[in-house]
Scaffold this active site. Structure first.
Site, PDB file in Angstrom:
ATOM      1  N   ASP A 173       2.533   5.948  -6.527  1.00  0.00           N
ATOM      2  CA  ASP A 173       3.769   5.614  -5.874  1.00  0.00           C
ATOM      3  C   ASP A 173       4.962   5.544  -6.534  1.00  0.00           C
ATOM      4  OD1 ASP A 173       3.178   6.001  -3.218  1.00  0.00           O
ATOM      5  OD2 ASP A 173       2.585   3.524  -2.948  1.00  0.00           O
ATOM      6  N   HIS A 199      -2.373  -2.145  -9.378  1.00  0.00           N
ATOM      7  CA  HIS A 199      -3.224  -1.955  -8.945  1.00  0.00           C
ATOM      8  C   HIS A 199      -4.238  -2.379  -8.565  1.00  0.00           C
ATOM      9  CE1 HIS A 199      -5.878   1.314  -6.505  1.00  0.00           C
ATOM     10  NE2 HIS A 199      -4.584   2.065  -6.318  1.00  0.00           N
ATOM     11  N   HIS A 221       0.903  -0.750  -0.018  1.00  0.00           N
ATOM     12  CA  HIS A 221       0.434   0.052  -0.103  1.00  0.00           C
ATOM     13  C   HIS A 221       1.219   1.229   0.014  1.00  0.00           C
ATOM     14  CE1 HIS A 221      -3.314   2.068   0.478  1.00  0.00           C
ATOM     15  NE2 HIS A 221      -4.138   2.273   1.747  1.00  0.00           N
TER      16      HIS A 221
HETATM   17  N1  ACO Z   1       4.594  -6.272 -10.115  1.00  0.00           N
HETATM   18  C1  ACO Z   1       5.020  -8.182 -10.754  1.00  0.00           C
HETATM   19  N2  ACO Z   1       3.269  -8.270 -11.133  1.00  0.00           N
HETATM   20  C2  ACO Z   1       2.657  -7.615 -10.560  1.00  0.00           C
HETATM   21  C3  ACO Z   1       2.275  -6.390  -9.600  1.00  0.00           C
HETATM   22  C4  ACO Z   1       3.649  -5.987  -9.691  1.00  0.00           C
HETATM   23  N3  ACO Z   1       4.140  -5.079  -9.114  1.00  0.00           N
HETATM   24  N4  ACO Z   1       1.352  -6.284  -9.882  1.00  0.00           N
HETATM   25  C5  ACO Z   1       0.324  -7.608  -9.713  1.00  0.00           C
HETATM   26  N5  ACO Z   1       0.995  -7.899 -10.293  1.00  0.00           N
HETATM   27  C6  ACO Z   1       0.542  -9.381 -10.993  1.00  0.00           C
HETATM   28  C7  ACO Z   1       0.854 -10.645  -9.565  1.00  0.00           C
HETATM   29  O1  ACO Z   1       1.509 -11.522  -9.527  1.00  0.00           O
HETATM   30  C8  ACO Z   1      -1.140 -11.318 -10.041  1.00  0.00           C
HETATM   31  O2  ACO Z   1      -0.410 -12.283 -10.930  1.00  0.00           O
HETATM   32  P1  ACO Z   1      -0.668 -13.883 -11.533  1.00  0.00           P
HETATM   33  O3  ACO Z   1      -2.382 -13.864 -11.803  1.00  0.00           O
HETATM   34  O4  ACO Z   1      -0.318 -14.835 -12.301  1.00  0.00           O
HETATM   35  O5  ACO Z   1      -0.923 -14.524  -9.880  1.00  0.00           O
HETATM   36  C9  ACO Z   1      -1.798 -10.401 -11.100  1.00  0.00           C
HETATM   37  O6  ACO Z   1      -0.158  -9.755 -11.565  1.00  0.00           O
HETATM   38  C10 ACO Z   1      -2.713  -9.848 -10.708  1.00  0.00           C
HETATM   39  O7  ACO Z   1      -2.113  -9.630  -9.050  1.00  0.00           O
HETATM   40  P2  ACO Z   1      -2.693  -8.964  -7.918  1.00  0.00           P
HETATM   41  O8  ACO Z   1      -2.149  -9.298  -6.489  1.00  0.00           O
HETATM   42  O9  ACO Z   1      -3.638 -10.237  -7.743  1.00  0.00           O
HETATM   43  O10 ACO Z   1      -4.130  -8.303  -7.390  1.00  0.00           O
HETATM   44  P3  ACO Z   1      -3.883  -7.251  -6.026  1.00  0.00           P
HETATM   45  O11 ACO Z   1      -5.195  -6.217  -6.548  1.00  0.00           O
HETATM   46  O12 ACO Z   1      -4.545  -8.113  -5.232  1.00  0.00           O
HETATM   47  O13 ACO Z   1      -2.503  -6.275  -5.809  1.00  0.00           O
HETATM   48  C11 ACO Z   1      -1.059  -4.852  -5.513  1.00  0.00           C
HETATM   49  C12 ACO Z   1      -2.591  -4.675  -6.204  1.00  0.00           C
HETATM   50  C13 ACO Z   1      -1.624  -4.952  -3.875  1.00  0.00           C
HETATM   51  C14 ACO Z   1      -0.941  -3.147  -5.800  1.00  0.00           C
HETATM   52  C15 ACO Z   1      -0.602  -5.233  -6.550  1.00  0.00           C
HETATM   53  O14 ACO Z   1      -0.169  -5.011  -7.596  1.00  0.00           O
HETATM   54  C16 ACO Z   1       0.609  -5.152  -5.866  1.00  0.00           C
HETATM   55  O15 ACO Z   1       1.614  -5.497  -5.267  1.00  0.00           O
HETATM   56  N6  ACO Z   1       2.051  -4.434  -6.892  1.00  0.00           N
HETATM   57  C17 ACO Z   1       3.518  -3.602  -5.471  1.00  0.00           C
HETATM   58  C18 ACO Z   1       3.174  -2.369  -4.871  1.00  0.00           C
HETATM   59  C19 ACO Z   1       2.687  -1.865  -4.968  1.00  0.00           C
HETATM   60  O16 ACO Z   1       3.492  -0.930  -6.039  1.00  0.00           O
HETATM   61  N7  ACO Z   1       1.270  -1.205  -4.307  1.00  0.00           N
HETATM   62  C20 ACO Z   1       1.532   0.245  -3.899  1.00  0.00           C
HETATM   63  C21 ACO Z   1       0.277   0.061  -4.379  1.00  0.00           C
HETATM   64  S1  ACO Z   1      -0.830   2.072  -4.898  1.00  0.00           S
HETATM   65  C22 ACO Z   1      -1.235   2.448  -3.716  1.00  0.00           C
HETATM   66  O17 ACO Z   1      -1.955   1.498  -2.442  1.00  0.00           O
HETATM   67  C23 ACO Z   1      -1.096   3.767  -2.900  1.00  0.00           C
END
Ligand code: ACO
Length: 381
Positions: free
Chosen positions: A316, A262, A223
């Protein structure tokens, strides 16, 4: 019933929990409105103080209304001595833990702490908005063995934070960049930290409890903690030519590239546009264009194939480079996000109180059933 078929919505993905008038997000096209106003118009034309008014009172302020809010914010920037004492006691902790603790401590000094009325909650939200930068700046100076710098009533919200942190008046363009950053972070629906704040409010706990829950939940790198993780990654990469190998190593381990993806946006996060441009111009101005070049390598090259999966940069991704260039220590990146989000948490809590219902979902039990009880002296292994 444990064995009944239930529809699981893990992570509450796609679940609407209530209605809101605070912000609108269309994740498919990357659109964000605060109270109906497009985030691009607000980022380009408004100060954070105007956006605080907009979020808390539902309309953009007149000059007179803005001046009144500005005066109230300035009058409430100083911290009670007791809160500063608490900050001194916990100064070794991460700044988000200090912020969370100080927000809790401030409830002891707020005459309206237990008042759940809409008016009192908004007043407390304004006080916490004013106090949050002072907590973060005072803590940073205390842990460095320096005296906290008193707030400067001649400076706006963002400029005053940089002044209290660094002890000198910031360059106006730097202050405006932080001001825009606060505008972009001010509100974002029922994200994880706002949900945590709403859960606390749903029990009729007060705003200080809800904001403490919000700060606690924002800390994690999935987050608010992502900006710090992005800048750590960029510094480790150090050279755009090394970015691909670094990312491939990360992704092959099943790790994520921070600052991408996201829960709601499956197109570009509209907030990223403003920070991307400011990361570029600030990098050039301060003689460090390399950080932007590395970030661009990730966005336009390495992570470009992920767009087909709906994974784009989020708010971010470029924020960390801006904070770094502003001379802000890495572990203050997420507290800066928190400072901007206090009005958003407040409006979410006001809405929760306005038609309150206990937030209490269910878990599908998958453990054993009706296990015969074994007295303690007959238990093995
Ligand atoms: N890098 C690589 N792969 C990713 C990323 C990433 N940053 N984000 C998602 N994915 C992939 C996941 O591995 C998953 O792959 P799969 O379907 O093959 O298993 C797919 O995309 C879907 O991801 P989920 O985890 O189901 O998506 P969710 O909506 O739960 O997660 C989250 C969203 C937590 C923000 C995720 O994208 C992440 O961890 N990003 C990196 C951390 C980040 O930048 N957080 C800030 C978010 S913005 C904010 O809070 C202000």
């Amino acid at each position: 019933m444990a064995t009944a078929q239930v529809q699981l919505q893990r992570g509450l993905k796609g679940v609407y929990i209530d209605t809101s008038e605070a912000s609108f997000i269309d994740g498919e096209i990357g659109k964000l409105l605060y109270r109906g106003y497009n985030i691009h118009d607000l980022a380009e034309n408004c100060t954070f103080e105007e956006v605080v008014y907009l979020l808390l009172y539902g309309k953009l302020p007149t000059r007179k209304q803005l001046a009144e809010l500005d005066k109230t914010l300035k009058e409430n920037r100083s911290l009670p001595k007791g809160a500063l004492d608490v900050i001194r006691v916990v100064q070794q902790a991460h700044p988000m833990d200090v912020l969370r603790t100080a927000v809790s401590a401030l409830s002891a000094f707020d005459p309206e702490a237990a008042d759940l009325s809409r008016e009192a909650t908004i007043r407390k939200g304004i006080r916490l908005t004013a106090q949050a930068p002072t907590i973060v700046a005072a803590h940073d100076r205390i842990r460095k063995g320096l005296k906290p710098v008193a707030p400067n009533p001649n400076l706006g919200h963002a400029a005053n934070f940089l002044y209290m942190l660094q002890g000198t008046e910031p360059d106006p363009e730097d202050a405006r960049t932080l001001d825009v950053d606060f505008v972009l972070h001010a509100e974002h629906g029922v994200n994880a930290s706002a949900f945590a704040a709403r859960v606390a409010a749903s029990t009729n706990a007060d705003l200080h409890c809800a904001v403490a829950a919000g700060v606690a939940t924002l800390k994690g790198p999935w987050h608010g903690g992502a900006a710090e993780a992005v800048m750590k990654m960029v510094r480790e990469v150090a050279d755009p030519e090394r970015a691909r190998a670094y990312a491939e190593n990360l992704l092959s381990r099943g790790d994520r590239v921070m600052g991408f993806g996201h829960r709601v946006y499956k197109a570009e996060d509209p907030r990223a546009r403003h920070l991307r441009e400011r990361s570029r111009t600030m990098g050039e101005k301060k003689g460090h264009p390399e950080w932007f070049r590395i970030l661009q390598r990730f966005e336009n090259d390495i992570m470009a194939p992920y767009r087909a999966k709906g994974i784009f940069v989020n708010v971010d991704f470029y924020a960390g480079s801006i904070y770094y260039l502003l001379g802000v220590p890495d572990d203050l990146f997420v507290p800066i996000f928190a400072m901007g989000r206090v009005p958003g948490w407040t409006v979410q809590v006001v809405e929760q109180f306005s038609n309150n219902i206990l937030l209490r979902p269910l878990l599908q039990y998958i453990g054993p059933m009706d296990v015969p009880f074994v007295p303690i002296d007959r238990r093995t292994g």
